[in-house]
Structures are given as structure tokens and as C-alpha cells.
Design a protein around this motif. Structure first.
Motif, short mmCIF file in Angstrom:
data_model
loop_
_atom_site.label_atom_id
_atom_site.label_comp_id
_atom_site.label_asym_id
_atom_site.label_seq_id
_atom_site.Cartn_x
_atom_site.Cartn_y
_atom_site.Cartn_z
N VAL A 1 0.78 -1.10 -0.02
CA VAL A 1 -0.07 -0.03 -0.07
C VAL A 1 0.99 1.09 0.22
N ALA A 2 1.67 1.12 0.81
CA ALA A 2 2.83 2.28 0.98
C ALA A 2 3.42 2.71 -0.58
N SER A 3 3.80 1.49 -1.31
CA SER A 3 4.55 1.82 -2.31
C SER A 3 3.56 2.31 -3.54
N MET A 4 2.14 2.16 -3.25
CA MET A 4 1.19 2.82 -4.29
C MET A 4 1.05 4.40 -4.02
N VAL A 5 0.91 4.67 -2.80
CA VAL A 5 0.99 5.94 -2.25
C VAL A 5 2.23 6.94 -2.87
N ILE A 6 3.52 6.09 -2.58
CA ILE A 6 4.71 7.04 -2.94
C ILE A 6 4.68 7.00 -4.51
N MET A 7 4.19 5.67 -5.18
CA MET A 7 4.54 6.15 -6.80
C MET A 7 3.42 6.89 -7.44
N GLY A 8 2.22 6.90 -6.86
CA GLY A 8 1.18 8.04 -7.39
C GLY A 8 1.59 9.30 -7.14
N VAL A 9 2.18 9.54 -6.10
CA VAL A 9 2.33 10.97 -5.74
C VAL A 9 3.70 11.44 -6.66
N SER A 10 4.81 10.85 -6.71
CA SER A 10 5.86 11.07 -7.37
C SER A 10 5.39 11.13 -8.90
N THR A 11 4.78 10.19 -9.50
CA THR A 11 4.12 10.15 -10.74
C THR A 11 3.60 11.60 -11.32
N THR A 12 2.42 11.99 -10.36
CA THR A 12 1.73 13.22 -10.48
C THR A 12 2.85 14.43 -10.51
N ALA A 13 3.63 14.22 -9.73
CA ALA A 13 4.55 15.43 -9.68
C ALA A 13 5.59 15.76 -10.94
N ILE A 14 5.73 14.43 -11.55
CA ILE A 14 6.49 14.53 -12.78
C ILE A 14 5.56 15.27 -13.95
N GLY A 15 4.27 14.91 -13.82
CA GLY A 15 3.44 15.58 -14.81
C GLY A 15 3.45 17.12 -14.43
N LEU A 16 3.73 17.54 -13.46
CA LEU A 16 3.65 19.23 -13.31
C LEU A 16 4.89 19.89 -13.30
N LEU A 17 5.87 18.90 -13.67
CA LEU A 17 7.22 19.68 -13.80
C LEU A 17 7.52 20.60 -14.87
N PRO A 18 8.01 21.95 -14.81
CA PRO A 18 8.33 22.82 -15.84
C PRO A 18 9.53 22.31 -16.39
N GLY A 19 9.84 22.55 -17.70
CA GLY A 19 11.01 22.04 -18.48
C GLY A 19 12.32 22.85 -18.32
N TYR A 20 13.41 22.59 -18.93
CA TYR A 20 14.55 23.41 -18.73
C TYR A 20 14.49 24.88 -19.18
N ASP A 21 13.64 25.12 -20.21
CA ASP A 21 13.57 26.63 -20.74
C ASP A 21 12.92 27.46 -19.67
N THR A 22 12.20 26.87 -18.77
CA THR A 22 11.30 27.55 -17.54
C THR A 22 11.99 27.90 -16.28
N ILE A 23 12.99 26.51 -15.68
CA ILE A 23 13.62 26.78 -14.55
C ILE A 23 15.20 26.41 -14.63
N GLY A 24 15.70 26.15 -15.83
CA GLY A 24 16.85 25.87 -16.26
C GLY A 24 17.43 24.56 -15.39
N ILE A 25 18.41 24.48 -14.81
CA ILE A 25 19.03 23.38 -14.38
C ILE A 25 18.22 22.66 -13.22
N TRP A 26 17.41 23.18 -12.61
CA TRP A 26 16.53 22.58 -11.54
C TRP A 26 15.53 21.56 -12.29
N ALA A 27 15.26 21.77 -13.62
CA ALA A 27 14.06 20.89 -14.27
C ALA A 27 15.01 19.55 -14.23
N PRO A 28 16.06 19.37 -14.67
CA PRO A 28 16.36 17.79 -14.73
C PRO A 28 16.78 17.36 -13.36
N ILE A 29 17.21 18.12 -12.35
CA ILE A 29 17.44 17.82 -11.07
C ILE A 29 16.07 17.33 -10.43
N LEU A 30 15.01 18.18 -10.49
CA LEU A 30 13.79 17.67 -10.11
C LEU A 30 13.01 16.39 -10.69
#
Length: 445
Positions: free
Chosen positions: A79-108
Motif C-alpha cells: 500500500v505504501a508503494s502505491m501512495v509513493i508511486m502515485g504522488v511522485s508520478t503526478t509530480a513529474i506531470g507538473l514539472l516545468p521544463g529546462y526553458d522555464t527553470i533551467g538546471i532545476w528541471a533535470p534535477i527535480l
């Protein structure tokens, strides 16, 4: 078993959907979105490098989940793995690209991928044991194969998602926002985790361990086998499990991810065509995985697994001969045959791994072996594939790479002792007592 199997397949499908849409996005869009300074194949290789990062975290997720799963139950870490996976996947969908935040984009991006790796590293052992430890002995291979079926379903859903988006939006819109849609659906996995927590019971095997512990001690805690002791005693089984999964995992990511990039960049097929071809080929595993899982209930795990290993190695060169024609029909045929051989190994795998270790170290041993191979084989396979082609200019080098992985898997599985339909309730103490009785009986005779 119907409710349990349905919940396990759904949970596994969504978890692998979340994990594997990353591989599709890596092949199609992440290179120029997060690594714009690297041109062409170099950007894709860098993108596949972030794909590999998720695999690096998987053994840690498997270790932590294995310790907790053998100590407190199979369900909690799942169950914990599902919660962790769901939250991290959604976070990737919200990430801005390199053109927006520079080096922080690949780091995040790398950070979110690491968290994804922890989640999926914890998932497989819990899902596999939830089914194999509940299932009737005579159908253990079949029910265990349904865990693998969930992974395949996740791939089909993920690629179909991308295919649908590519059909309705142009490449500019896809790069801008279309690729994000599958990732944002990751939050659904959290809801499934809540359902499993509330509606699915702990496995009979773990309940049996609890009963044995209660009978021997007034302490409420489960007796535990220390990690170092488990590795010292069962190191051979852990390495055998890792080796057994080598060609299974490596070829899987070559076929579903590496081929998306190879088919478009080297063979000349369109992105839409390659995604459709992969979807069609992977869809055949909906039939072949449970077929070979059920077959292993009658003929044993090792024989079918070894046959699939040999056939995968033999098919390596003919596979690329067909793919390199650029004919979509022949490419589809090559993938279907390869994935059928893959199913011969993948179908019986959950039951094979469950039968290799005693109940009190099973989650830890199966998870660690599985996730070690995921780092050394699966996580690096697409990057190694493209690097070999860049260095040699020929797909023959990748065929040789597949054969090398097949050799490792064949040796590993050949050395595994067949424990077909073994008693999964046996603990380390039970095995030790049985071994002592057998040795005493042998000495007296």
C-alpha cells in the motif's frame, strides 16, 4: 481469489503504468525538454540515463519493503508503494521544463524518478506474495503470473494513452502539454492503495507465522531474521533470483522502450507507428503470460523458464534482421515472437521466486534479487542499446548484448533447486529442523 486477483492486477497495472510511461516519455520527449543542450541521440541517451536512475533506487525500496514485509505483513509495504508511486508520478506531470527553470528541471526530474524507483521497488514483492501465498498450491503459477500480467497491462494502457494523445494533437502540443496527461493520472494509484488497505486480507502464510510466534512466545512481535544473517544464509538464492531476472528485465526494456527510439531514429518509422506496433505485440502477453504461468503448474518452473531463455538468445539476431527491414508487419512479428519467449520466463517467475526462500525471509529475498537485476539489466538496457548502436553502427552489437544476458540467466536458473509446489508456510527454523532430520536419517542409514 477473484477479488484478490482483480485488486492485485489493477494495483500492479497502475503502478507499472506510472513507472513505464516514463520510459515512453524518455524516448519521445524528455531529451529536448529537459536536456535541450544535447543534440539528437545524445539527448535521448541522457534521457534514458534519468530512466536508469529510477532503477538504481529500486533495490533500496525492495530492501526496506522486504524487511517490513517479513516483519509486519505483506500488505502494508504494498500500500505504501502505491501512495509513493502515485504522488511522485503526478509530480513529474507538473514539472516545468529546462526553458522555464533551467538546471532545476533535470534535477527535480531525477529526484521524482528516484522516488518512483523506491515505490516500484517495494511493489513487486508485496504483490507477488499477496497472490502466491493466497493461491491454491496447484494453481500458484497461474495466480502468480497475474502480477506480471498487471505490468503488461500497465504498458498497454500507457502506450495507448500516448498513442491517443499523438493522434489528436500535433507534435508541438504533445511536447508542450500532451505528455503530461498520463502522469497526472498517477493520483488514481493512491485511491487503489486505500482500497487494498481496507478490503484485502493479510496472506495465510503471514498469519501462520504470526500464530507460530504467538505459540512460542508471549511477545506480540514477529521473530525476525537479521538482514546480514539473511544475506549470509541465503546469498545464493538472492544471486540466483537476480541472475534469473537478467535477460527477462533487460530484453523487456529493449523491446518496449529502446525499440521506440530505435524504430524512429534508425529504422525510419513514425512515432505513432512504433507505439502502435509495441502495443499490439505487448497485448499478446495478456494471453501468453498466464498460459505459461498455468503451464508451470503442471510441468514445473525451471524447464519452461530455461526453454524461454534459450529461445530468447537464439532469436536475438533474427529479431533485428526483421526489425531492420522497416516493414511494420515484420517489426510487429519480431516483437510478438520475442515477447512470447519473454512470457515463458516472466509467467512462472513469481511462483519460482516465492518457492525459493522460507516464509520469514521471502519478501526480502525475492525483492532484493528482483531489484538487483532491475538495476544491472533493465534500467541500463535502453541506454546500453543506443550506446552500442552509436559506437558500432549496427544492431548486431545489441543482439550480442541480449545473448550475453541470456547466458547469465540460463546459468542462474539451471542452478536453482526446483521446489515445485513447495510448502510456502515453512520458515527458516522449519527448514533448518528438516535439514537436521534429513542429515541424521542419512547418517543413521
Amino acid at each position: 481469489m477473484t477479488k484478490l486477483a482483480s485488486a492485485s492486477v489493477l494495483a500492479t497495472a497502475l503502478e507499472w503504468f506510472d513507472f513505464l510511461i516514463y520510459s515512453t516519455a524518455s524516448a519521445l520527449v524528455f531529451g529536448h525538454l529537459f536536456f535541450p543542450s544535447l543534440e539528437g541521440a545524445l539527448g535521448t541517451i541522457a534521457s534514458f540515463g534519468t530512466l536508469a536512475v529510477g532503477f538504481i533506487a529500486r533495490p533500496l525500496g525492495g530492501i526496506v519493503a522486504g524487511i517490513l514485509g517479513d516483519r509486519f505483513g505483506r500488505k502494508g509495504p504494498l500500500v505504501a508503494s502505491m501512495v509513493i508511486m502515485g504522488v511522485s508520478t503526478t509530480a513529474i506531470g507538473l514539472l516545468p521544463g529546462y526553458d522555464t527553470i533551467g538546471i532545476w528541471a533535470p534535477i527535480l526530474l531525477i529526484t521524482a524518478r528516484l522516488v518512483q524507483g523506491l515505490g516500484v521497488g517495494a511493489q513487486w514483492g508485496g504483490a507477488a506474495l499477496l497472490l502466491t501465498e493466497h493461491s491454491p498450491v496447484a494453481r500458484r503459477g497461474f495466480y502468480g503470473s497475474l502480477v506480471q500480467l498487471g505490468a503488461v497491462a500497465g504498458i498497454i494502457i500507457g502506450n495507448a494513452f500516448f498513442l491517443g494523445i499523438l493522434l489528436f494533437v500535433d507534435e508541438t502540443a504533445f511536447a508542450a502539454w500532451g505528455w503530461r496527461v498520463p502522469f497526472l493520472s498517477g493520483i488514481l494509484l493512491v485511491a487503489v492503495g486505500v482500497f487494498v488497505q481496507l478490503r484485502i486480507e493479510e496472506t495465510p502464510v503471514f498469519k501462520s507465522m504470526q500464530a507460530k510466534a504467538a505459540a512460542k512466545s508471549t511477545a506480540s512481535n514477529m521473530p525476525k531474521v537479521p538482514i546480514l544473517q539473511a544475506i549470509r544464509i541465503y546469498w545464493k538464492e538472492i544471486l540466483q533470483a537476480a541472475g534469473a531476472f537478467f535477460v527477462v528485465n533487460g530484453t523487456f526494456y529493449i523491446l518496449i522502450s529502446g525499440m521506440l527510439s530505435y524504430g524512429t531514429a534508425n529504422v525510419g518509422l513514425s512515432q505513432t507507428t512504433m507505439i502502435l506496433v509495441v502495443c499490439i505485440a505487448v497485448a499478446t502477453q495478456i494471453v501468453t503470460i498466464p498460459f505459461f504461468g498455468a503451464r508451470s503448474d503442471r510441468r514445473g518452473r525451471r524447464r519452461i523458464f530455461l526453454t524461454g531463455t534459450v529461445l530468447m538468445g537464439v532469436w536475438a539476431f533474427p529479431f533485428f534482421w526483421l526489425v531492420d527491414t522497416g516493414n511494420p508487419v515484420l517489426v510487429t512479428l519480431a516483437l510478438i515472437v520475442a515477447l512470447t519467449f519473454h512470457s515463458m520466463m516472466y509467467g512462472p517467475q513469481a511462483a519460482l521466486f516465492a518457492e525459493m526462500s522460507p516464509a520469514d525471509v521471502r519478501y526480502f529475498g525475492a525483492s532484493l534479487g528482483y531489484q538487483i537485476a532491475s538495476v544491472l539489466a533493465g534500467g541500463l538496457a535502453p541506454m546500453i542499446m543506443l550506446s552500442l548502436i552509436e559506437a558500432t553502427g549496427t544492431s548486431a552489437s545489441v543482439a550480442g548484448y541480449i545473448i550475453a544476458m541470456a547466458v547469465i540467466t540460463f546459468i542462474s536458473v539451471f542452478t536453482i533447486k526446483e521446489r515445485f509446489q513447495a510448502d510456502l508456510h515453512e520458515t527458516s527454523a522449519d527448514v533448518e529442523q528438516r535439514t537436521e532430520r534429513e542429515q541424521a536419517s542419512h547418517a543413521s542409514s
